[in-house]
Design a protein around this motif. Sequence first.
Motif, PDB file in Angstrom:
ATOM      1  N   PHE A 215       0.926   4.113  -2.907  1.00 55.83           N
ATOM      2  CA  PHE A 215       0.654   5.531  -2.631  1.00 55.83           C
ATOM      3  C   PHE A 215       1.782   6.410  -3.166  1.00 55.83           C
ATOM      4  O   PHE A 215       1.540   7.439  -3.797  1.00 55.83           O
ATOM      5  CB  PHE A 215       0.490   5.788  -1.129  1.00 55.83           C
TER       6      PHE A 215
ATOM      7  N   ARG B 130      -5.373   7.068   7.431  1.00 57.41           N
ATOM      8  CA  ARG B 130      -6.776   6.919   7.059  1.00 57.41           C
ATOM      9  C   ARG B 130      -7.109   5.467   6.696  1.00 57.41           C
ATOM     10  O   ARG B 130      -8.185   4.969   7.024  1.00 57.41           O
ATOM     11  CB  ARG B 130      -7.081   7.837   5.872  1.00 57.41           C
ATOM     12  N   ASP B 131      -6.182   4.773   6.026  1.00 57.34           N
ATOM     13  CA  ASP B 131      -6.497   3.462   5.455  1.00 57.34           C
ATOM     14  C   ASP B 131      -5.924   2.269   6.209  1.00 57.34           C
ATOM     15  O   ASP B 131      -5.997   1.143   5.715  1.00 57.34           O
ATOM     16  CB  ASP B 131      -6.009   3.407   4.002  1.00 57.34           C
ATOM     17  N   THR B 132      -5.344   2.488   7.389  1.00 56.08           N
ATOM     18  CA  THR B 132      -4.804   1.364   8.158  1.00 56.08           C
ATOM     19  C   THR B 132      -5.413   1.349   9.546  1.00 56.08           C
ATOM     20  O   THR B 132      -5.960   2.339  10.014  1.00 56.08           O
ATOM     21  CB  THR B 132      -3.265   1.448   8.293  1.00 56.08           C
TER      22      THR B 132
ATOM     23  N   ALA C 195      -2.643   9.382   4.198  1.00 61.00           N
ATOM     24  CA  ALA C 195      -3.224   8.258   3.454  1.00 61.00           C
ATOM     25  C   ALA C 195      -3.108   6.960   4.253  1.00 61.00           C
ATOM     26  O   ALA C 195      -4.067   6.190   4.347  1.00 61.00           O
ATOM     27  CB  ALA C 195      -2.545   8.123   2.101  1.00 61.00           C
ATOM     28  N   LEU C 196      -1.944   6.720   4.834  1.00 56.52           N
ATOM     29  CA  LEU C 196      -1.756   5.495   5.618  1.00 56.52           C
ATOM     30  C   LEU C 196      -2.584   5.525   6.902  1.00 56.52           C
ATOM     31  O   LEU C 196      -3.177   4.517   7.289  1.00 56.52           O
ATOM     32  CB  LEU C 196      -0.281   5.283   5.943  1.00 56.52           C
TER      33      LEU C 196
ATOM     34  N   MET D 207       0.830  -1.200   0.000  1.00 58.13           N
ATOM     35  CA  MET D 207       0.000   0.000   0.000  1.00 58.13           C
ATOM     36  C   MET D 207       0.871   1.259   0.000  1.00 58.13           C
ATOM     37  O   MET D 207       0.626   2.208  -0.756  1.00 58.13           O
ATOM     38  CB  MET D 207      -0.897  -0.019   1.244  1.00 58.13           C
TER      39      MET D 207
END
Length: 190
Positions: free
Chosen positions: A22, A46-48, A43-44, A18
């Motif tokens: 990104f 938010r998505d982890t 981004a990390l 991921m």
Amino acid sequence: VVADACGKGIPACLLMAMTRSFIRANVQKFTTLSEMMKFLNDALYRDTGDERYVTLACCLIDHKNDILEYARGGHTELLVKVPGHKVRKIYPKGSATGLVPSDLIDEYETISFLFRKEMTLLFFTDGITEALNMEDQEFGIEKLTQAFEKTAEEQLNPYETTERILKTVDEFTQGRAQSDDMTLLVIKRR
């Protein structure tokens, strides 16, 4: 970019994939490494899930002007060797990416310097410095610095430098199984 995802196995592999995606998909949108690091962190985050993060170090080399910009997010220091000088450790501030939202982080500091002829850079993960011998002693940053300095003094190329350092770590561990991945990246300007 050199990075190290927290954890082991499939979750760590997915987190690293991921992170790589990104960066590759968005790197051209940014004019500074600091901005890219902040984007990646958000981004990390938010998505982890909780307690999932990546430490990383990255540099951007401007070959036209011989300038190198360096940033890191919670990663190991950068080792820099200039002929005739001792190895320098460079560690600008920056939190591990994905750990906390960017509004809670001061900044991702970057450092720029002239990328001089014969200068050699060593990026590494903590699996190198935390490698243990049979007496549970760590290889450590000082042994790594000494091994790197010796390879630079011998004017070894990046491949030879990597091989020599890994052999030095292997000799230190006396055959003990490694407990973490070991990554080295050597960049040398001719």
